[in-house]
Scaffold this active site. Structure first.
Site, PDB file in Angstrom:
ATOM      1  N   ASP A  90       0.849  -1.189   0.000  1.00  0.00           N
ATOM      2  CA  ASP A  90       0.000   0.000   0.000  1.00  0.00           C
ATOM      3  C   ASP A  90       0.893   1.251   0.000  1.00  0.00           C
ATOM      4  O   ASP A  90       1.883   1.322   0.735  1.00  0.00           O
ATOM      5  CB  ASP A  90      -0.906  -0.002   1.240  1.00  0.00           C
ATOM      6  CG  ASP A  90      -2.064   0.966   1.117  1.00  0.00           C
ATOM      7  OD1 ASP A  90      -3.211   0.505   1.094  1.00  0.00           O
ATOM      8  OD2 ASP A  90      -1.809   2.187   1.057  1.00  0.00           O
TER       9      ASP A  90
ATOM     10  N   GLY B 132     -15.527   3.048   3.939  1.00  0.00           N
ATOM     11  CA  GLY B 132     -14.267   3.724   3.630  1.00  0.00           C
ATOM     12  C   GLY B 132     -13.592   3.258   2.362  1.00  0.00           C
ATOM     13  O   GLY B 132     -12.433   3.601   2.122  1.00  0.00           O
ATOM     14  N   GLN B 133     -14.303   2.485   1.526  1.00  0.00           N
ATOM     15  CA  GLN B 133     -13.678   2.064   0.269  1.00  0.00           C
ATOM     16  C   GLN B 133     -13.434   3.282  -0.614  1.00  0.00           C
ATOM     17  O   GLN B 133     -14.345   4.108  -0.811  1.00  0.00           O
ATOM     18  CB  GLN B 133     -14.567   1.050  -0.474  1.00  0.00           C
ATOM     19  CG  GLN B 133     -13.899   0.504  -1.721  1.00  0.00           C
ATOM     20  CD  GLN B 133     -14.692  -0.617  -2.414  1.00  0.00           C
ATOM     21  OE1 GLN B 133     -15.795  -0.969  -1.979  1.00  0.00           O
ATOM     22  NE2 GLN B 133     -14.129  -1.157  -3.481  1.00  0.00           N
ATOM     23  N   SER B 134     -12.203   3.409  -1.105  1.00  0.00           N
ATOM     24  CA  SER B 134     -11.854   4.557  -1.942  1.00  0.00           C
ATOM     25  C   SER B 134     -11.399   4.143  -3.334  1.00  0.00           C
ATOM     26  O   SER B 134     -11.418   4.964  -4.253  1.00  0.00           O
ATOM     27  CB  SER B 134     -10.758   5.398  -1.263  1.00  0.00           C
ATOM     28  OG  SER B 134      -9.595   4.625  -1.074  1.00  0.00           O
TER      29      SER B 134
ATOM     30  N   ASN C 148     -12.926  -3.390   2.663  1.00  0.00           N
ATOM     31  CA  ASN C 148     -13.880  -2.296   2.813  1.00  0.00           C
ATOM     32  C   ASN C 148     -14.845  -2.358   1.632  1.00  0.00           C
ATOM     33  O   ASN C 148     -14.414  -2.458   0.480  1.00  0.00           O
ATOM     34  CB  ASN C 148     -13.154  -0.943   2.818  1.00  0.00           C
ATOM     35  CG  ASN C 148     -12.302  -0.754   4.055  1.00  0.00           C
ATOM     36  OD1 ASN C 148     -12.690  -1.172   5.145  1.00  0.00           O
ATOM     37  ND2 ASN C 148     -11.135  -0.139   3.898  1.00  0.00           N
TER      38      ASN C 148
ATOM     39  N   HIS D 177     -10.139  -5.236  -3.110  1.00  0.00           N
ATOM     40  CA  HIS D 177      -8.796  -5.458  -2.564  1.00  0.00           C
ATOM     41  C   HIS D 177      -8.913  -5.874  -1.116  1.00  0.00           C
ATOM     42  O   HIS D 177      -9.724  -5.335  -0.365  1.00  0.00           O
ATOM     43  CB  HIS D 177      -7.920  -4.212  -2.702  1.00  0.00           C
ATOM     44  CG  HIS D 177      -8.577  -2.950  -2.247  1.00  0.00           C
ATOM     45  ND1 HIS D 177      -9.497  -2.261  -3.012  1.00  0.00           N
ATOM     46  CD2 HIS D 177      -8.475  -2.252  -1.087  1.00  0.00           C
ATOM     47  CE1 HIS D 177      -9.917  -1.204  -2.356  1.00  0.00           C
ATOM     48  NE2 HIS D 177      -9.323  -1.170  -1.171  1.00  0.00           N
TER      49      HIS D 177
HETATM   50  P1  5GP Z   1      -9.719   1.434   0.434  1.00  0.00           P
HETATM   51  O1  5GP Z   1      -9.792   2.769   1.134  1.00  0.00           O
HETATM   52  O2  5GP Z   1     -10.401   1.474  -0.906  1.00  0.00           O
HETATM   53  O3  5GP Z   1     -10.158   0.256   1.272  1.00  0.00           O
HETATM   54  O4  5GP Z   1      -8.182   1.159   0.187  1.00  0.00           O
HETATM   55  C1  5GP Z   1      -7.506   1.684  -0.900  1.00  0.00           C
HETATM   56  C2  5GP Z   1      -6.044   1.626  -0.567  1.00  0.00           C
HETATM   57  O5  5GP Z   1      -5.317   1.829  -1.766  1.00  0.00           O
HETATM   58  C3  5GP Z   1      -5.592   2.688   0.420  1.00  0.00           C
HETATM   59  O6  5GP Z   1      -5.033   2.074   1.571  1.00  0.00           O
HETATM   60  C4  5GP Z   1      -4.584   3.510  -0.365  1.00  0.00           C
HETATM   61  O7  5GP Z   1      -3.492   3.931   0.426  1.00  0.00           O
HETATM   62  C5  5GP Z   1      -4.164   2.556  -1.465  1.00  0.00           C
HETATM   63  N1  5GP Z   1      -3.752   3.203  -2.693  1.00  0.00           N
HETATM   64  C6  5GP Z   1      -4.399   4.235  -3.314  1.00  0.00           C
HETATM   65  N2  5GP Z   1      -3.748   4.563  -4.440  1.00  0.00           N
HETATM   66  C7  5GP Z   1      -2.664   3.730  -4.518  1.00  0.00           C
HETATM   67  C8  5GP Z   1      -1.606   3.604  -5.474  1.00  0.00           C
HETATM   68  O8  5GP Z   1      -1.529   4.299  -6.481  1.00  0.00           O
HETATM   69  N3  5GP Z   1      -0.669   2.647  -5.221  1.00  0.00           N
HETATM   70  C9  5GP Z   1      -0.734   1.831  -4.129  1.00  0.00           C
HETATM   71  N4  5GP Z   1       0.242   0.933  -3.977  1.00  0.00           N
HETATM   72  N5  5GP Z   1      -1.731   1.932  -3.218  1.00  0.00           N
HETATM   73  C10 5GP Z   1      -2.676   2.870  -3.405  1.00  0.00           C
END
Ligand code: 5GP
Ligand code: ZN
Length: 115
Positions: free
Chosen positions: A31, A94-96, A88, A101
């Protein structure tokens, strides 16, 4: 591959990432904004936006993501002390990034409940 999906681009090698494991179905990479000393994301190569999109035929793939998380934790020395795995699902959780994943976090004590 979904257009403009960040994780599809990482899976395709179009955007760099620190890969820790890959096979024909999944990819695992560090991450970029780690929330623990060890924070890896395990993704299916197939684009699925959220857990809500899992179909009956995706059950083995979903299980494989979890199996890979356990293997990666073991190989990296985190099995004994413990680790956390998190999916998430959607904005409320909090999914972004809208490509499924599995977060694998380790290397520190975790609190419960999560925020
Ligand atoms: P979410 O918030 O969707 O559960 O998790 C998304 C994750 O993707 C976050 O922890 C964020 O730090 C990670 N992330 C976002 N953009 C990138 C990227 O470009 N490269 C990597 N390696 N991780 C990313
Ligand atoms: Zn995708």
């Amino acid at each position: 591959m979904a257009n403009e999906c960040l994780f599809c681009k990482i899976a395709a090698g179009e955007i760099p990432a620190k890969i820790v494991f890959k096979d024909d179905q999944v990819l695992a990479f560090e991450d970029s904004n780690p929330q623990a000393p060890f924070h890896v994301l395990i993704i299916p190569r197939q684009h699925l936006s959220t857990l809500n999109d899992l179909k009956t035929e995706d059950r083995a793939l979903a299980g494989h993501l979890i199996f890979c998380a356990a293997q990666i934790a073991q190989v990296n020395g985190h099995a004994q002390d413990g680790y956390r795995t998190v999916f998430n699902c959607n904005h409320g959780a909090g999914q972004s990034v809208f490509h499924i994943h599995l977060h694998l976090l380790a290397g520190r004590s975790m609190t419960w409940p999560p925020g």
